[in-house]
Design a protein around this motif. Structure first.
Motif, PDB file in Angstrom:
ATOM      1  N   GLN A 154       9.791 -35.386  50.786  1.00  0.00           N
ATOM      2  CA  GLN A 154      10.626 -35.740  49.831  1.00  0.00           C
ATOM      3  C   GLN A 154      10.421 -36.885  48.449  1.00  0.00           C
ATOM      4  O   GLN A 154      10.818 -37.086  47.800  1.00  0.00           O
ATOM      5  N   HIS A 155       8.887 -37.332  48.850  1.00  0.00           N
ATOM      6  CA  HIS A 155       9.016 -38.263  48.082  1.00  0.00           C
ATOM      7  C   HIS A 155       7.243 -38.065  47.143  1.00  0.00           C
ATOM      8  O   HIS A 155       6.779 -38.969  46.363  1.00  0.00           O
ATOM      9  N   TYR A 156       7.378 -35.740  46.862  1.00  0.00           N
ATOM     10  CA  TYR A 156       6.109 -35.384  46.197  1.00  0.00           C
ATOM     11  C   TYR A 156       6.069 -35.945  44.565  1.00  0.00           C
ATOM     12  O   TYR A 156       5.615 -36.406  44.365  1.00  0.00           O
ATOM     13  N   ASN A 157       8.054 -36.335  44.317  1.00  0.00           N
ATOM     14  CA  ASN A 157       7.805 -36.394  43.431  1.00  0.00           C
ATOM     15  C   ASN A 157       7.430 -38.446  42.710  1.00  0.00           C
ATOM     16  O   ASN A 157       7.723 -38.225  41.424  1.00  0.00           O
ATOM     17  N   GLU A 158       7.062 -38.530  43.546  1.00  0.00           N
ATOM     18  CA  GLU A 158       6.397 -40.138  43.213  1.00  0.00           C
ATOM     19  C   GLU A 158       5.100 -40.314  42.800  1.00  0.00           C
ATOM     20  O   GLU A 158       4.285 -40.987  42.558  1.00  0.00           O
ATOM     21  N   PHE A 159       4.619 -39.235  42.951  1.00  0.00           N
ATOM     22  CA  PHE A 159       2.596 -39.042  42.907  1.00  0.00           C
ATOM     23  C   PHE A 159       2.350 -38.212  40.669  1.00  0.00           C
ATOM     24  O   PHE A 159       3.561 -37.832  40.910  1.00  0.00           O
ATOM     25  N   ASP A 160       1.496 -38.545  40.739  1.00  0.00           N
ATOM     26  CA  ASP A 160       1.387 -37.637  39.025  1.00  0.00           C
ATOM     27  C   ASP A 160       0.763 -36.226  39.831  1.00  0.00           C
ATOM     28  O   ASP A 160       1.136 -35.620  38.450  1.00  0.00           O
ATOM     29  N   TYR A 161       0.165 -36.129  40.565  1.00  0.00           N
ATOM     30  CA  TYR A 161      -0.129 -33.817  41.467  1.00  0.00           C
ATOM     31  C   TYR A 161       0.422 -33.621  42.220  1.00  0.00           C
ATOM     32  O   TYR A 161      -0.044 -34.560  43.340  1.00  0.00           O
ATOM     33  N   LEU A 162       0.246 -32.506  42.330  1.00  0.00           N
ATOM     34  CA  LEU A 162       1.119 -31.636  43.210  1.00  0.00           C
ATOM     35  C   LEU A 162       0.086 -30.812  43.583  1.00  0.00           C
ATOM     36  O   LEU A 162      -0.221 -29.795  42.579  1.00  0.00           O
ATOM     37  N   VAL A 163      -0.251 -30.463  44.751  1.00  0.00           N
ATOM     38  CA  VAL A 163      -1.082 -29.239  45.341  1.00  0.00           C
ATOM     39  C   VAL A 163      -1.219 -29.337  46.235  1.00  0.00           C
ATOM     40  O   VAL A 163      -0.553 -29.224  47.713  1.00  0.00           O
ATOM     41  N   ILE A 164      -0.782 -27.845  46.255  1.00  0.00           N
ATOM     42  CA  ILE A 164      -0.401 -26.728  47.762  1.00  0.00           C
ATOM     43  C   ILE A 164      -1.141 -26.112  48.650  1.00  0.00           C
ATOM     44  O   ILE A 164      -2.247 -25.303  48.130  1.00  0.00           O
ATOM     45  N   ASN A 165      -1.494 -26.629  49.564  1.00  0.00           N
ATOM     46  CA  ASN A 165      -2.278 -26.129  50.442  1.00  0.00           C
ATOM     47  C   ASN A 165      -2.240 -24.894  51.284  1.00  0.00           C
ATOM     48  O   ASN A 165      -1.446 -24.632  52.408  1.00  0.00           O
ATOM     49  N   ASP A 166      -2.314 -23.653  50.166  1.00  0.00           N
ATOM     50  CA  ASP A 166      -2.227 -22.277  50.913  1.00  0.00           C
ATOM     51  C   ASP A 166      -3.255 -21.753  51.368  1.00  0.00           C
ATOM     52  O   ASP A 166      -3.714 -21.486  52.490  1.00  0.00           O
ATOM     53  N   ASP A 167      -4.036 -21.013  50.287  1.00  0.00           N
ATOM     54  CA  ASP A 167      -5.844 -20.918  50.452  1.00  0.00           C
ATOM     55  C   ASP A 167      -6.885 -22.461  50.298  1.00  0.00           C
ATOM     56  O   ASP A 167      -6.732 -22.661  48.757  1.00  0.00           O
ATOM     57  N   PHE A 168      -6.764 -22.906  51.673  1.00  0.00           N
ATOM     58  CA  PHE A 168      -8.199 -24.101  51.006  1.00  0.00           C
ATOM     59  C   PHE A 168      -9.206 -24.089  50.451  1.00  0.00           C
ATOM     60  O   PHE A 168      -9.168 -25.109  49.769  1.00  0.00           O
ATOM     61  N   GLU A 169      -9.790 -23.293  50.019  1.00  0.00           N
ATOM     62  CA  GLU A 169     -10.577 -23.401  48.660  1.00  0.00           C
ATOM     63  C   GLU A 169     -10.048 -23.156  47.315  1.00  0.00           C
ATOM     64  O   GLU A 169     -10.256 -23.666  45.939  1.00  0.00           O
ATOM     65  N   VAL A 170      -9.048 -22.730  47.035  1.00  0.00           N
ATOM     66  CA  VAL A 170      -8.290 -22.595  46.068  1.00  0.00           C
ATOM     67  C   VAL A 170      -7.137 -23.974  45.686  1.00  0.00           C
ATOM     68  O   VAL A 170      -7.497 -25.362  44.433  1.00  0.00           O
ATOM     69  N   ALA A 171      -7.319 -24.927  46.498  1.00  0.00           N
ATOM     70  CA  ALA A 171      -6.103 -25.818  46.971  1.00  0.00           C
ATOM     71  C   ALA A 171      -7.906 -27.762  46.360  1.00  0.00           C
ATOM     72  O   ALA A 171      -7.564 -28.442  45.986  1.00  0.00           O
TER      73      ALA A 171
END
Length: 201
Positions: A154-171
């Protein structure tokens, strides 16, 4: 001018693996080793993964204002030593802090230019599967980690960037782009290429 990056994520999102791979492929970037009161997991080394200390040792450092951030996670305590971070930054090395959202808030008070990156799993089911597949905790602990993960996310919006780790290499590539983007900022480039700028202008 060195950068201070904060990387946070709920348990099981692959934060540690991503940061390790990022360090291996990126020059002039390191992780600040944190102190913790939890026991070392198989394969972890004192001074490399964490400084494993007793609760008494941790409390003494904290009382001496030796941490830029500290937090209780589950039944253990974690903290980043102020002097360690400052020494690394003073050498011109970019530093990553692997901490939670509570620690990120504290760091931002002292280092207002710190760059926050939050990592999320692709789904709740994927996170549960990762926590279970690690084989380190029994079902009750996995359930507890899942409940805490929902609260943390729920605190993700306190950060500057958001990364989704679905595919490791993409993340991993997304993390790498964030690092390099900040290194290309005008304030960074002006210091790095001051001699060149003086000769050109």
């Amino acid at each position: 001018m060195a950068n201070l990056f904060i990387v946070a994520a709920p348990s099981g999102c692959g934060k540690t693996s991503l940061v390790k791979a990022l360090i291996e492929k990126t020059k002039n970037l390191c992780v600040s080793v944190s102190h913790t009161t939890r026991d070392a997991r198989p394969g972890e080394e004192h001074g490399k993964n964490y400084f494993f200390v007793s609760k008494q040792e941790f409390d003494q450092i904290n009382q001496e204002n030796g941490f830029i951030e500290s937090a209780q996670v589950f039944d253990n305590y974690y903290g980043s030593a102020k002097q360690t971070v400052k020494d690394l930054l003073d050498t011109g090395t970019d530093v990553i802090l692997e901490i939670d959202w509570q620690g990120a808030r504290q760091v931002k008070e002292s280092f207002t230019n710190a760059i926050g990156i939050f990592i999320l799993p692709p789904s709740e089911s994927a996170l549960r599967e990762r926590l279970t597949d690690r084989g380190q905790d029994d079902q009750s602990i996995v359930d507890r980690r899942m409940r805490d993960a929902v609260s943390e996310m729920q605190h993700y919006n306190e950060f500057d960037y958001l990364v989704i780790n679905d595919d490791f290499e993409v993340a991993l590539e997304d993390l790498s782009k964030i690092i390099h983007t900040h290194r290309l900022q005008l304030s960074q480039q002006t210091i790095r290429y001051q001699s060149l700028l003086n000769s050109l202008i």
